[in-house]
Design a protein around this motif. Structure first.
Motif, mmCIF file in Angstrom:
data_model
loop_
_atom_site.group_PDB
_atom_site.id
_atom_site.type_symbol
_atom_site.label_atom_id
_atom_site.label_comp_id
_atom_site.label_asym_id
_atom_site.label_seq_id
_atom_site.Cartn_x
_atom_site.Cartn_y
_atom_site.Cartn_z
ATOM 1 N N VAL A 106 0.963 -1.050 0.027
ATOM 2 C CA VAL A 106 0.046 0.011 0.118
ATOM 3 C C VAL A 106 1.113 1.198 0.151
ATOM 4 O O VAL A 106 1.785 1.373 0.828
ATOM 5 C CB VAL A 106 -0.927 -0.179 1.217
ATOM 6 C CG1 VAL A 106 -1.808 1.310 1.354
ATOM 7 C CG2 VAL A 106 -1.805 -1.300 1.484
ATOM 8 N N ILE A 107 0.671 2.285 -1.058
ATOM 9 C CA ILE A 107 1.243 3.297 -1.073
ATOM 10 C C ILE A 107 0.314 4.552 -0.423
ATOM 11 O O ILE A 107 -0.844 4.619 -1.281
ATOM 12 C CB ILE A 107 1.777 4.114 -2.405
ATOM 13 C CG1 ILE A 107 2.662 2.556 -2.973
ATOM 14 C CG2 ILE A 107 2.384 5.219 -2.482
ATOM 15 C CD1 ILE A 107 3.249 3.083 -4.389
ATOM 16 N N GLY A 108 0.464 4.956 0.467
ATOM 17 C CA GLY A 108 -0.457 6.036 1.063
ATOM 18 C C GLY A 108 0.060 7.440 0.762
ATOM 19 O O GLY A 108 1.225 7.967 0.889
ATOM 20 N N ILE A 109 -0.942 8.283 -0.066
ATOM 21 C CA ILE A 109 -0.689 9.167 -0.640
ATOM 22 C C ILE A 109 -1.557 10.396 -0.042
ATOM 23 O O ILE A 109 -2.829 10.304 0.089
ATOM 24 C CB ILE A 109 -0.945 9.314 -2.145
ATOM 25 C CG1 ILE A 109 0.018 8.160 -2.748
ATOM 26 C CG2 ILE A 109 -0.357 10.557 -2.901
ATOM 27 C CD1 ILE A 109 -0.552 7.844 -4.190
ATOM 28 N N ASP A 110 -0.844 11.407 0.356
ATOM 29 C CA ASP A 110 -1.382 12.723 1.101
ATOM 30 C C ASP A 110 -1.820 13.822 0.123
ATOM 31 O O ASP A 110 -0.931 14.346 -0.338
ATOM 32 C CB ASP A 110 -0.634 13.342 2.300
ATOM 33 C CG ASP A 110 -1.476 14.021 3.269
ATOM 34 O OD1 ASP A 110 -2.461 14.557 2.475
ATOM 35 O OD2 ASP A 110 -0.895 14.464 4.296
ATOM 36 N N LEU A 120 -0.110 7.306 7.905
ATOM 37 C CA LEU A 120 -0.276 6.018 7.062
ATOM 38 C C LEU A 120 -0.188 6.750 5.529
ATOM 39 O O LEU A 120 0.009 5.808 4.699
ATOM 40 C CB LEU A 120 -1.714 5.489 7.288
ATOM 41 C CG LEU A 120 -1.808 4.921 8.443
ATOM 42 C CD1 LEU A 120 -3.269 4.460 8.753
ATOM 43 C CD2 LEU A 120 -0.735 3.588 8.823
ATOM 44 N N VAL A 121 -0.441 7.958 5.372
ATOM 45 C CA VAL A 121 -0.331 8.581 4.069
ATOM 46 C C VAL A 121 0.887 9.261 4.213
ATOM 47 O O VAL A 121 0.724 10.414 4.207
ATOM 48 C CB VAL A 121 -1.718 9.399 3.742
ATOM 49 C CG1 VAL A 121 -2.805 8.375 3.006
ATOM 50 C CG2 VAL A 121 -2.145 10.190 4.662
ATOM 51 N N ARG A 122 2.076 8.701 3.744
ATOM 52 C CA ARG A 122 3.148 9.293 4.145
ATOM 53 C C ARG A 122 4.170 9.936 2.819
ATOM 54 O O ARG A 122 4.868 10.627 2.824
ATOM 55 C CB ARG A 122 4.467 8.112 4.543
ATOM 56 C CG ARG A 122 3.741 7.620 5.750
ATOM 57 C CD ARG A 122 4.879 6.511 6.298
ATOM 58 N NE ARG A 122 4.286 5.681 7.364
ATOM 59 C CZ ARG A 122 4.971 4.920 8.172
ATOM 60 N NH1 ARG A 122 6.152 4.619 7.933
ATOM 61 N NH2 ARG A 122 4.582 4.337 9.333
ATOM 62 N N HIS A 123 3.269 9.870 1.631
ATOM 63 C CA HIS A 123 3.867 10.349 0.584
ATOM 64 C C HIS A 123 3.110 11.463 -0.358
ATOM 65 O O HIS A 123 1.815 11.382 -0.023
ATOM 66 C CB HIS A 123 4.099 9.190 -0.553
ATOM 67 C CG HIS A 123 4.983 8.204 -0.139
ATOM 68 N ND1 HIS A 123 6.416 7.788 0.032
ATOM 69 C CD2 HIS A 123 4.219 6.695 0.482
ATOM 70 C CE1 HIS A 123 6.471 6.769 0.457
ATOM 71 N NE2 HIS A 123 5.582 5.923 0.722
ATOM 72 N N ALA A 128 5.244 9.638 -4.713
ATOM 73 C CA ALA A 128 4.422 8.473 -5.193
ATOM 74 C C ALA A 128 4.538 8.317 -6.664
ATOM 75 O O ALA A 128 4.820 7.241 -6.942
ATOM 76 C CB ALA A 128 2.969 8.655 -4.623
ATOM 77 N N ALA A 129 4.563 9.166 -7.432
ATOM 78 C CA ALA A 129 4.963 9.024 -8.881
ATOM 79 C C ALA A 129 6.112 8.611 -9.046
ATOM 80 O O ALA A 129 6.386 7.712 -9.809
ATOM 81 C CB ALA A 129 4.447 10.351 -9.382
#
Length: 299
Positions: A106-110, A120-123, A128-129
Motif C-alpha cells: 500500500v502506497i499512502g498518498i496525502d 499512514l499517508v506518508r507520500h 508517489a509518482a
C-alpha cells in the motif's frame, strides 16, 4: 507472471456529496453559507484531491494494468495478488482498506500535506509518482515495506473481521453490553460495560490512547510494528453479578482474549466502520488475537 495492477483508492469529496444532495452548485453554496462556511474551501479541497489523482494516474507505467475504486465500493471490489494499492486521501482511508488486503503493498498518498497527520499517508503525490517509476524501471523490490500489525476478531461460527487500528466489541448503540471476558491467563469475569476495544500499535495514538490517558497512562502501549495488542474495557459497571477487576491488558503473539456474549446481541466492528460489522448473539464466543495478515505499508 502478470504485470502488476495499480489500484487507486479514494473517497468522494464533500463537494461531490453536496452536489448530489442539493442538485446545483448555487443551492450547495447557500446551504454552506447558512452554516457559516464557504464553498470556496470545499472547492479547494476537491481540487487538491483531483490534482493528486491526476498526478498518480499520469505516473502509471505503460505496461501496468490499473483500476480505481471508491471507499464505498471496497467490499465489492475483487483484489488480486498482483495488485499494488495507491490510497489517495486521509490516514483513515488506509485503515478502511486494510481489512480487505492479503499482502498487497500500500502506497499512502496525502493530497493535502500538512492537513493530515500523515501516519499512514506518508507520500506526496509527486513522491508517489517517483516510487511508481522506480518500481517499473528497477523492480517491485524497490517498494520497501513496513509490516504493520493488525488485529482479528473471530466468531465461533467462522466469521471474522480485522482492523488496522482496533476492533470494538459491544452494544450497537454503545449502551450496556453483558458478556463474560476470559483473559489469556485463564481468569474470567462477568461484566457489564459500554464495550471493549483491542488495539494495535497503529491505533495506539487514537481511541486507545484516549482511554489509556484517562487511566493515568500507566499502560505500555505497543508500537505499530510490535507483535502485541492492548485491550481496554470501557466503563465497567460493578454489581452483585458483574465485576471490574479485568479491565485492561496486553495480548502477546500466542495470546487470545475470549468474550462470551450474555446479551441478546453484540456487534464487532473495526476502525470505526460501524456499518461493516459482525453480529454475535447470546452464548456465542468471540476471540480476539493478533491478525495473521499485517498491512504492508510502502515507506
Amino acid at each position: 507472471m502478470a504485470n502488476p495492477r495499480l489500484v487507486i483508492v479514494h473517497r468522494r469529496t464533500e463537494l461531490q456529496d453536496l452536489l448530489d444532495r442539493h442538485a446545483t452548485r448555487g443551492q450547495a453554496e447557500f446551504f454552506l453559507r447558512t452554516r457559516g462556511r464557504s464553498i470556496q474551501d470545499v472547492q479547494e479541497r476537491h481540487d487538491r484531491l483531483a490534482a493528486a489523482l491526476a498526478t498518480v494516474r499520469a505516473a502509471i507505467p505503460a505496461d501496468w494494468r490499473h483500476a480505481e475504486v471508491e471507499r464505498a465500493d471496497l467490499p465489492r471490489f475483487l483484489l488480486t495478488p498482483q495488485d499494488i494499492m495507491a490510497v489517495v486521501g486521509q490516514d483513515g482511508l488506509v485503515a478502511n482498506l486494510a481489512k480487505y488486503l492479503d499482502g498487497q503493498p500500500v502506497i499512502g498518498i496525502d493530497p493535502e500535506p500538512g492537513a493530515n497527520p500523515g501516519v499512514l499517508v506518508r507520500h506526496t503525490p509527486k513522491a508517489a509518482a517517483r516510487l511508481l517509476q522506480e518500481a517499473s524501471q528497477k523492480g517491485l523490490e524497490r517498494l520497501g515495506c513496513q509490516a504493520l500489525t493488525t488485529v482479528t476478531a473471530r466468531l465461533d461460527d467462522g466469521q471474522e473481521l480485522s482492523g488496522l487500528n482496533e476492533v470494538f466489541i459491544g452494544h450497537a448503540s454503545h449502551q450496556s453490553a453483558r458478556y463474560q471476558l476470559t483473559a489469556p491467563d485463564g481468569r474470567a469475569e462477568r461484566q457489564s460495560s459500554s464495550g471493549l476495544i483491542v488495539s494495535t500499535g497503529t491505533g495506539a495514538t487514537g481511541w486507545c490512547a484516549s482511554i489509556a490517558l484517562e487511566r493515568g497512562g500507566r499502560a505500555a502501549l505497543p508500537a505499530p510494528t510490535d507483535p502485541r495488542l492492548a485491550w481496554f474495557v470501557r466503563e465497567a459497571w460493578p454489581s452483585p453479578t458483574t465485576g471490574v477487576s479485568l479491565t485492561e491488558g496486553s495480548l502477546e503473539p500466542d495470546h487470545m482474549l475470549r468474550i462470551t456474549v450474555a446479551s441478546d446481541r453484540l456487534v464487532v466492528f473495526g476502525d470505526g466502520m460501524e456499518d461493516d460489522r459482525l453480529t454475535a448473539s447470546w452464548g456465542q464466543e468471540i476471540t480476539v488475537a493478533l491478525g495473521t495478515r499485517p498491512l504492508r505499508l510502502v515507506v
